[in-house]
Design an enzyme around this catalytic site. Structure first.
Site, mmCIF file in Angstrom:
data_model
loop_
_atom_site.group_PDB
_atom_site.id
_atom_site.type_symbol
_atom_site.label_atom_id
_atom_site.label_comp_id
_atom_site.label_asym_id
_atom_site.label_seq_id
_atom_site.Cartn_x
_atom_site.Cartn_y
_atom_site.Cartn_z
ATOM 1 N N CYS A 1 29.450 35.187 14.208
ATOM 2 C CA CYS A 1 28.791 36.058 13.240
ATOM 3 C C CYS A 1 27.322 35.692 13.068
ATOM 4 C CB CYS A 1 29.514 35.990 11.899
ATOM 5 S SG CYS A 1 28.745 37.004 10.629
ATOM 6 N N CYS B 1 25.874 35.961 9.558
ATOM 7 C CA CYS B 1 26.215 34.827 8.689
ATOM 8 C C CYS B 1 25.394 33.579 9.040
ATOM 9 C CB CYS B 1 27.691 34.448 8.831
ATOM 10 S SG CYS B 1 28.822 35.822 8.959
ATOM 11 N N ASP B 2 25.238 33.300 10.322
ATOM 12 C CA ASP B 2 24.790 31.969 10.726
ATOM 13 C C ASP B 2 23.398 31.888 11.360
ATOM 14 O OD1 ASP B 2 27.223 31.040 9.856
ATOM 15 O OD2 ASP B 2 28.174 31.140 11.825
#
Ligand code: NAP
Length: 312
Positions: free
Chosen positions: A137, A140-141
């Site tokens: 993701c 997200c990261d």
């Protein structure tokens, strides 16, 4: 009929992630006493470390902690949980039965929020470095990879989108694709080709993720010649698709699309009256914790209205 099946619930929620837990919270606060069949496998957020894009947490929050807190909140208002897997689903006269390894559970209404899982390559080294440089993701990261060199695997719209997003943070992004053309839409491909910091390596597959404690490189193999090369990288993002957790629904009357995702309308209704969908099990686009929570809330409000209409 199993002993569990004899008790009729207002609403059963299938799933253990943000969509299911938010649906449980709303249904519990509406005094519907929901039963949550939350499954044995961890949800996607519980496999994530730092969550920095969930509103209300300016310093970020750990994925498992966020999930645990949501569950506590739902339990506080009367949500009941059984940590078993759903194995089947059927309609029987005026009720729905969710089959599990512990027997069937019956309800007037069901919210299906069993999520999806990111496809992985199935390599041992990829599993070893999951959360230590390997991610599924970018949204997200990506911010954790400022100034780093990143490999993205895949050739669809997700791979393009993730590469473009990552290129805002990373020093370089290298897309490794197993064929000599992308399946992504032309407009997304063009955006990628126009970015100086994104390179493409065609006709290669990842053989191994390299490193000691964290990712230090990726060994790739040419699909025809078998020749290998090593790319320096501190991160590897997989964007090779998702699989909805709907295998247990395949024999049921609830409608799935050609990829196995649950079909739902804007009000989260499936084709069956009283059966609603929420979260990644019906979402091929956003796949975020916050959108999952939002659709979980919608589904619970729709279930409440449906149950009210049965009483009326
Ligand atoms: P996808 O379209 O199925 O693409 C998956 C990609 O991963 C393909 O290029 C595939 O290669 C590759 N792949 C699959 N398994 C692999 C493996 N084991 N090893 C190496 N490569 C592998 O999946 P997606 O990109 O997640 O998109 C899913 C759907 O969401 C699509 O309909 C897409 O259009 C949509 N989407 C839209 C947007 C947008 O419009 N902004 C953004 C994201 C997703 P092959 O090409 O060789 O099969």
């Amino acid at each position: 009929m199993s002993t569990t099946e004899q008790q009729m619930h207002n609403v059963i929620i299938i799933g253990g992630g943000m969509a299911a837990l938010t649906a449980a919270l709303y249904a519990a606060r509406a005094e519907l006493h929901p039963l949550v069949i939350s499954g044995r496998a961890p949800d996607q957020l519980s496999l994530t470390t730092d969550v920095e894009n969930y509103p209300g947490f300016p310093d970020g929050v750990q994925g498992p902690e966020l999930v645990q807190r949501c569950r506590q909140q739902a339990e506080k208002f009367g949500g009941q949980f059984v940590d078993v897997d759903a194995t089947g689903f059927r309609q029987e006269n005026d009720k729905y039965v969710v089959e599990t390894e512990d027997g069937g559970y019956a309800a007037s209404s069901v919210i299906i929020a069993s999520g999806a899982r990111a496809k992985t390559l199935g390599l041992e080294s990829e599993e070893k470095f999951f959360g230590k440089g390997v991610s599924t993701c970018a949204t997200c990261d990506a911010a954790l990879f400022k100034g780093k060199d990143i490999v993205v695997v895949g050739g669809g719209d997700s791979a393009m989108e993730e590469s473009l997003f990552l290129s805002k943070f990373a020093n370089s992004v290298t897309i490794v694709h197993r064929r000599d053309e992308f399946r992504a839409s032309q407009i997304m491909q063009n955006r990628v080709f126009n970015k100086d910091t994104i390179n493409v390596v065609w006709n290669h597959e990842v053989e191994e993720v390299l490193g000691e404690q964290i990712v230090a490189g990726v060994r790739i193999t040419h699909v025809e010649t078998g020749e290998t090369q090593e790319l320096d990288a501190q991160g590897m993002f997989l964007a090779i698709g998702h699989i909805p957790n709907t295998e247990y629904l395949e024999e049921s009357a609830v409608e799935l699309d050609e990829h196995g995702y649950l079909k739902a309308n804007r009000r989260m209704h499936t084709n069956l009256p009283g059966v609603f969908a929420a979260g990644d099990v019906q979402d091929t686009i956003y796949r975020q914790a916050v959108t999952a929570a939002g659709t979980g809330c919608q589904a619970a409000m729709e279930a409440e209205q449906y149950l009210q209409s049965l009483e009326d």
